[in-house]
Each structure stands twice: as structure tokens, then as C-alpha cells.
Design an enzyme around this catalytic site. Structure first.
Site, PDB file in Angstrom:
ATOM      1  N   LYS A  75      40.028  37.678  36.477  1.00 52.16           N
ATOM      2  CA  LYS A  75      40.122  38.948  37.211  1.00 52.16           C
ATOM      3  C   LYS A  75      40.275  38.636  38.695  1.00 52.16           C
ATOM      4  CE  LYS A  75      38.356  43.639  37.176  1.00 52.16           C
ATOM      5  NZ  LYS A  75      37.301  44.554  36.658  1.00 52.16           N
ATOM      6  N   TRP A 108      43.778  42.002  36.063  1.00 56.58           N
ATOM      7  CA  TRP A 108      43.634  40.984  35.020  1.00 56.58           C
ATOM      8  C   TRP A 108      44.841  40.048  34.987  1.00 56.58           C
ATOM      9  CZ3 TRP A 108      38.900  40.714  33.420  1.00 56.58           C
ATOM     10  CH2 TRP A 108      38.125  41.868  33.289  1.00 56.58           C
TER      11      TRP A 108
END
Length: 540
Positions: free
Chosen positions: A440, A445
Site C-alpha cells: 500500500k 494498492w
């Protein structure tokens, strides 16, 4: 109104009875620990399994009690698969690649009554034995001529062949409850203590049916199957059971899993189908390339246990005409969950498009249902873009772990795999990360698996692993660790330039570290937690 059909329990022993009756002449070939090649037939397997079942009874092994095995892929291990489960006891396959402390924990947790072992593992058994209260009975899987003369075991040591010879082959397999336990396998324990998954006769038979189907592993009596994936972990992906069900010839590699040994066995025995993890196939492909060899009989290989790099798929298919079946599963799934078998319309796609599909873990075999959910628990669409937690359910999926020490893992009847995945409109699932491995960066992501797959396309890369490293500005950034091919002079800048245009620009790792080797776990999976422990502060 009820149906008027016969009721017969689904039992592991029925596979052996079928193989004996309908494929008794089919051959089973094993490279033995003793160094030679052993050959016999399914009828011999059945006879010796019945003898061993009588032997287990004579040793006082009761229904439901666990019998441990610490052994390679071979005919004696196969005999125990049926002698133990078929007689009502529980086959507990032990993974010799685990640390001795984990092995001792597993043997003690399972309360194994006896442990059968290949001679290779005598030193391991000698190390484990003093650490456990039970068992006090050990059986060396060899003949009298090869029995060790001295040993440091604190219990009784017996000879496998003596146990076979002492007993008659007159044994009637008992009519067991199909829901009773047949075998036990522990997870690889990459985090915390391994957990036991207890399979039933019913779940094993249903898994065998489904895994043998044409759109699964596509096995038949015309096949010669080489299970490189170990019998000591998740039943060699079910291949020993499948071979009995369909009547295929079986070839067992024993302890010799190097590229040269496997290639010789494949060619000599005319293997048509094999199955293993990417690290094993890398060794095989390197050997074949070095000698400018070809595969004269092998036409399919099943690759699982870790993501299969596209470069490996390409090499198998374009250079050697060996189709790759990318598969995914878990110990908790017995283990097969998905297989990447094309649908009819996908055959007309371009080569690049087909390879993109083959990079995915595939679609569910019948019996496995799956879904992906977001952080709120709501199901996400199958559009190939949305990524979420992968959940599965089915008749060969674990509902809880052996021993009852843990809270049952299910979420509203679904098993959480720990994987982050996407599913496309055709039902093909692609794992983008383990939930604990996802990166992250700046609130967004990044898929470490996608970066690894692209890096492995470089001709000078043997293995690539991407981890999250803590970063002062972005919280986390990708860090790429790479094993170069021998004699390669590949540089960090060259590899990063290679990634340009192949992944999103902001996904590109900030650094590449070249290493001699990547740490692998007991089942061939990369131990990313070790790499994070060592390199997780690289950017700080």
C-alpha cells in the site's frame, strides 16, 4: 419420494479395489532410496497394501488413530496411503522440509502411534524422537539388507519388508463411514505453528473425481503420470488417488528431484503428464536447454504451489510443445481449487492474449465455489478489475482445523484463503497478492505478484520477488529482489528500464537488490516474511 439407488460409501480403499480389478496389469515404477528402479503392478500394490493393513492391526493400531509417514514419492508410500486409510486409521503425511521443532510439534499434536520413514530421514527421526512422548515405534521403509545397524532412537525400530512378510494378504477392507477421517496434512507453517487439516474419505473421493476431469488435470488410462509434487504434502495434489481411479501408469521419482534425474525418468518411462512447483521445473528446463534436449512424450505439466511465470509457460509451450496447466489450491482445499483450462472461444485468441489468461490461476473445478469481497464484506463484481479477499467453499474445503484449538476460520460458511484476487467475466481467478503481502503506497494498492511476473520475463532473471519496504513519504514502496542467471551481468538500471511500459509507472520499484538465493518454505513457497524482516527498512 426418495430415489431408488444403491447406497455405497465413498471410501479410499475402493480406489485400490477398482485399480486391482480393472487395471491390475498397469505398471507402477519407482526410483528407490536404495538407488535402483523398482517395478510392479497395481495388483501387487493391492496385495501388499492388504498385508500392511494386517500388519497395522497386529501392531494394535485402532480406527481413527494416526499413522505418520516421513517418505518420498514411492511404491511403499503408496501402499501406506491405502493400508492406513483403508483399514480405518488416519494417514498423517509429515513434511521433512519443516524445521525439526515444527516436526516434533506436529507429531505430538497429531499423537501419531507409529512413524514410517525412508532411510534418507533416519537422522531427522533420530533428532525428533527424543522431543516427543509418542510414538515409540518407528518403521524403516526398506528391506532387511538395508536396515541401519545402529541407531539413536529411543523407541523400537522395525523393518517395513519384515512387517509385510509376516502377514497374510487376506484382508477385507472394512465398510467405514464415508465421513470418517482418512488422512491428515498440516499447513506449511510459514507464520506460527502449522495447522492440521483432516480429510475425510468422502472429501477425498469427491476431490479425486473432480481433479481427474478433462477441464481439470485431464487424466486417463492412457497417461503416464509423474508426480513430482510430494506425497508428503496434500497427497501429491491427489495424483496417486487419481491414477488408481483412471488406471494410469505411475512413475515415482523418489529423492532425486534434480533436472537431470527427472529428465531421464521422463524419457525412459515415456511420461505424458507431470506436476510440480515452479522451482523444480526451473531446474528441469535448465538441464534440457543445456543439452539441447526435447521431450519425446510429455505433453502436459501442471504447475502450482506458487505463481507460474509467463516466461516458464512460454518456454514449455513454444520450445518444447508441452502444455502448461496453471493450477491453484491450498492444504485446506485438499488441495485443488482452480485450474487454468481454456474455454472454447479462448482458443481463437492471439498468443499474447492466451498467455495473459494462462498467467491466471484459472477457473473453479466443479465442487468449488468462490467469491471476492471488499473490506466491508460485500461481494465484488467479476469484471477482471475489482480485487478483494478470496473466499471459497465446497465439499473438500476444511471447515475447521484438527485439534479444535482455534476458532473455526469460516466466514458465514465461506473459507477465507488469505489471498487477494480478481475474477474476470469468464470466471478465471487471478491472485494479485497474499493479504499480508500486498503493498500500500500513498494509499493505493500495488500488486507484488504482477511486478514479479513481469520481472521474470527478462531473459537474465531466474527468480524475482517483490516486497513492501517502509518508506518515509509513501508509507510503503515496492522493493525487487532478483536472482540472476549464471554469468549474467544484468544491472539494476537495465532491469528497471525493462519494466518501463510493462507495469504502471508508479508501481515501478525504487530499487533492485540482486541476491544469490531466495528463501523457500517447506512446500516451495517464497518466505516473504523473512525478506521483509531483512529488507523491510531498506528505504528508511
Amino acid at each position: 419420494m426418495q430415489g431408488l439407488m444403491m447406497q455405497q460409501p465413498l471410501l479410499v480403499a475402493s480406489l485400490l479395489v477398482h485399480a486391482d480389478r480393472h487395471h491390475g496389469d498397469q505398471e507402477i515404477v519407482s526410483r528407490r532410496v536404495e538407488g535402483d528402479i523398482h517395478r510392479y503392478r497395481y495388483r501387487d500394490l493391492a496385495q501388499r497394501a492388504r498385508r500392511m493393513a494386517n500388519g497395522l492391526t497386529a501392531l494394535g493400531i485402532q480406527p481413527g488413530e494416526r499413522v505418520g509417514t516421513l517418505a518420498w514419492n514411492g511404491y511403499r508410500h503408496m501402499e501406506l496411503y491405502f493400508a492406513v486409510s483403508g483399514s480405518g486409521s488416519v494417514l498423517h503425511t509429515l513434511n521433512p522440509r519443516l524445521h525439526v521443532d515444527q516436526l516434533a510439534y506436529i507429531i505430538e499434536h497429531a499423537e501419531d502411534r507409529v512413524v514410517f520413514f525412508d532411510l534418507t530421514f533416519l537422522p531427522l527421526i533420530e533428532s525428533v524422537a527424543p522431543r516427543v512422548k509418542s510414538p515409540k515405534l518407528f518403521v524403516a521403509m526398506t528391506d532387511r539388507a538395508h536396515m541401519p545397524r545402529a541407531h539413536g532412537l529411543s523407541g523400537t525400530l522395525m523393518c517395513y519388508e519384515d512387517l509385510i512378510e509376516l502377514h497374510s494378504d487376506a484382508f477385507d477392507w472394512p465398510l467405514l463411514d464415508e465421513n470418517s477421517a482418512s488422512s491428515l496434512c498440516y499447513t506449511s507453517g510459514t507464520t506460527g505453528n502449522p495447522k492440521g487439516v483432516l480429510y475425510s474419505h468422502r472429501s477425498t473421493l469427491l476431490h479425486t473425481y473432480a481433479a481427474a476431469l478433462p477441464d481439470s488435470l485431464n487424466c486417463s488410462a492412457r497417461d503416464v503420470i509423474l508426480p513430482v509434487v510430494p506425497m508428503f504434502h496434500v497427497n501429491a495434489w491427489g495424483l496417486p488417488y487419481i491414477a488408481c481411479m483412471v488406471g494410469a501408469k505411475l512413475v515415482f521419482p523418489g529423492p532425486a528431484l534434480d533436472g537431470k534425474s527427472l529428465y531421464e525418468l521422463i524419457e525412459t518411462e515415456q511420461v505424458t503428464l507431470s506436476a510440480g512447483v515452479p522451482t523444480v521445473w526451473q531446474g528441469l528446463l535448465s538441464h534440457v536447454a543445456e543439452r539441447a534436449g526435447t521431450f519425446s512424450s510429455m505433453r502436459r505439466t501442471v504447475i502450482g504451489g506458487a505463481p507460474c511465470p509467463t516466461a516458464m509457460t512460454t518456454q514449455f509451450q513454444e520450445r518444447y510443445d508441452v502444455d502448461v496447466l496453471h493450477a491453484w489450491g491450498m492444504t485446506e482445499l485438499s488441495p485443488v481449487g482452480t485450474v487454468c483450462s481454456f474455454k472454447a472461444h479462448q482458443r481463437a485468441l492471439s498468443g499474447e492474449e492466451r498467455y495473459a489468461i494462462q498467467a491466471k490461476q484459472g477457473r473453479s473445478v466443479f465442487g468449488i465455489d468462490m467469491k471476492i469481497v471488499g473490506s466491508d464484506g460485500d461481494e465484488l463484481p467479476w469484471d477482471g478489475n475489482a480485487a478483494g479477499d478470496l473466499l471459497v467453499r465446497g465439499p473438500w474445503v476444511a471447515r475447521q482445523y484438527f485439534g479444535g484449538d482455534d476458532v473455526p476460520p469460516l466466514r458465514d460458511g465461506w473459507f477465507p484463503t488469505g489471498d487477494i484476487a480478481k475474477i474476470d467475466a469468464d470466471g478465471f481467478m487471478q491472485i494479485t497478492d497474499r493479504s499480508k503481502d500486498v503493498i500500500k503506497s500513498g494509499g493505493e494498492w500495488i500488486s507484488s505478484a504482477d511486478i514479479e511476473n513481469v520481472a521474470c520475463l527478462h531473459p537474465d532473471v531466474t527468480m524475482a520477488v517483490c516486497i513492501a519496504a517502509r518508506h518515509p513519504k509513501w508509507d510503503e514502496r515496492p522493493l525487487l529482489l532478483v536472482v540472476r542467471k549464471p554469468a549474467s551481468s544484468l544491472t539494476e538500471r537495465q532491469l528497471l528500464d525493462f519494466l518501463d511500459g510493462r507495469i504502471a509507472k508508479w508501481w515501478k520499484p525504487d530499487a533492485v537488490i540482486f541476491v544469490e538465493e531466495i528463501p523457500l518454505g517447506a512446500t516451495g513457497k517464497v518466505l516473504k516474511h523473512r525478506l521483509r524482516d531483512r529488507y523491510g527498512s531498506y528505504y528508511l
